[in-house]
Design an enzyme around this catalytic site. Structure first.
Site: not given
Ligand code: AMP
Length: 213
Positions: A13, A87, A126, A159, A170
């Site tokens: 994404k 999410r 990544r 990360r 996750r």
């Molecule tokens: P991502 O970079 O999209 O993988 O997001 C990294 C982390 O940020 C996730 O594992 C969550 O802890 C938090 N996060 C991102 N988007 C959301 C969301 N819409 N709701 C809650 N936590 C989020």
């Protein structure tokens, strides 16, 4: 144009979101990036979010909903691509009300999917630019110079939550909370589903076909 991309962690994404938003000249609103910036800057929302993020858990809805609303309002004129928000179903409902309140709507809602085996390979290799958020992969799409972003010269890093133990959490959160968004969105106008398991350029072409439809 306003778009929403959703799907499992590691499906691309973010990688595709940056490219697609650039092609369409719209803002790329990546919830994870917005949160990571808030954590780095030590804002009140960032401090609340940090522990959840490190553990691979979802940050509480009220925190993310108000953060994304602020960004949507900033970028409503140019249009935006939402990546990583919503999410869960409660966030999707909050988004729907928020968009209605501001007279906005989503033109395309795209569910991206790939087999879990592929997601694991993508996540564990990544590397991401600390400055511009652009994503690379140690094996599939390495940068020209190790550790340095091809686009902006920023520093590349892995990360914390791309460690194997956190990846498992996750994916679990995804199955429990995010995948149900599929039944929430699949009957809505503008919904499309794409197989995102191919090469990066092929997936981008598929996305472009969907949004140019
Ligand atoms: P991502 O970079 O999209 O993988 O997001 C990294 C982390 O940020 C996730 O594992 C969550 O802890 C938090 N996060 C991102 N988007 C959301 C969301 N819409 N709701 C809650 N936590 C989020």
């Amino acid at each position: 144009m306003n778009l929403l991309l959703f799907g499992p962690p590691g499906v691309g994404k973010g990688t595709q979101g940056v490219r697609l938003a650039e092609e369409l000249n719209i803002a790329h609103l990546a919830m994870g990036d917005i949160l990571r910036t808030a954590v780095r800057e030590g804002t009140e929302s960032g401090n609340k979010a940090k522990g959840y993020m490190d553990a691979g858990k979802l940050v509480p809805d009220d925190v993310v909903v108000s953060m994304i609303e602020e960004r949507i309002l900033q970028d409503r004129e140019s249009g935006f691509l939402l990546d990583g928000f919503p999410r869960n179903v409660a966030q999707a409902e909050a988004l729907q009300l928020m968009l209605q309140r501001h007279g906005l709507h989503l033109d395309h809602i795209v569910f991206m999917d790939a087999p879990e085996e592929e997601l694991l390979k993508r996540l564990s290799g990544r590397i991401i630019c600390r400055a511009c958020g652009f994503g690379f992969h140690r094996h599939y799409s390495p940068p020209q110079k190790e550790g340095v972003c091809d686009r902006c010269g920023g520093e590349l890093y892995q990360r914390e939550d791309d460690r194997e133990d956190v990846i498992a959490d996750r994916l679990h959160v995804y199955h429990e909370q995010t995948r149900p968004l599929l039944s929430f969105y699949e009957q809505q106008e503008g919904f499309a589903r794409i197989d995102a398991s191919g090469a990066m350029d092929e997936v981008l072409e598929k996305l472009k076909r969907v949004v140019n439809d």
